[in-house]
Design an enzyme around this catalytic site. Sequence first.
Site, PDB file in Angstrom:
ATOM      1  N   GLN A 113       0.849  -1.193   0.000  1.00 54.18           N
ATOM      2  CA  GLN A 113       0.000   0.000   0.000  1.00 54.18           C
ATOM      3  C   GLN A 113       0.886   1.245   0.000  1.00 54.18           C
ATOM      4  OE1 GLN A 113      -3.617  -0.405   1.460  1.00 54.18           O
ATOM      5  NE2 GLN A 113      -4.110   1.619   0.720  1.00 54.18           N
ATOM      6  N   PHE A 114       1.354   1.632  -1.188  1.00 52.71           N
ATOM      7  CA  PHE A 114       2.235   2.804  -1.280  1.00 52.71           C
ATOM      8  C   PHE A 114       1.535   4.072  -0.819  1.00 52.71           C
ATOM      9  CE2 PHE A 114       0.051   3.280  -5.288  1.00 52.71           C
ATOM     10  CZ  PHE A 114       0.033   4.646  -5.514  1.00 52.71           C
ATOM     11  N   THR A 115       0.201   4.082  -0.838  1.00 52.21           N
ATOM     12  CA  THR A 115      -0.532   5.289  -0.456  1.00 52.21           C
ATOM     13  C   THR A 115      -0.366   5.629   1.019  1.00 52.21           C
ATOM     14  OG1 THR A 115      -2.587   4.054  -0.144  1.00 52.21           O
ATOM     15  CG2 THR A 115      -2.224   5.044  -2.314  1.00 52.21           C
TER      16      THR A 115
END
Length: 149
Positions: free
Chosen positions: A78-80
Amino acid sequence: MRVVIQRVSGARVRVGGEVVGRIGLGLVVLVGFAPEDSEAEMRWMADKLWGLRVFADDEGRMNRSARDVGAALLVVSQFTLYGDASRGRRPSFVGAARPAAARALYERFVALCREGGEVAEGEFGAMMEVELTNDGPVTLQLERRACVR
């Protein structure tokens, strides 16, 4: 390295309508990586996840770990988690590791987590649907910053 964990009674990840990862009792681990993350941060986090006492003991207190209760981890990239929305209305993701580096970090992190017990995972870089039943609800955010010298 940042993670958001949720204690769950069950969870699954679907990609294109197909289930790619599923657990019963356990922790959903949303994980994001920074460019400077290293083996040390990932090893610390994997150990922390397996030892974190967020499951109830016989008195109903959060006093048992995933390891203690035989729970599993569902790890989802989850790069966010590195999104910065402090300016403007569109988040910036400049603090996140670039995709090729993040993939290598993610794969190594999953391997380290597997040393502790059962691990299911999402699909790196895919559009995923994550379904879960948060137990409690219990949700925590953990961060381990690299020591930059």
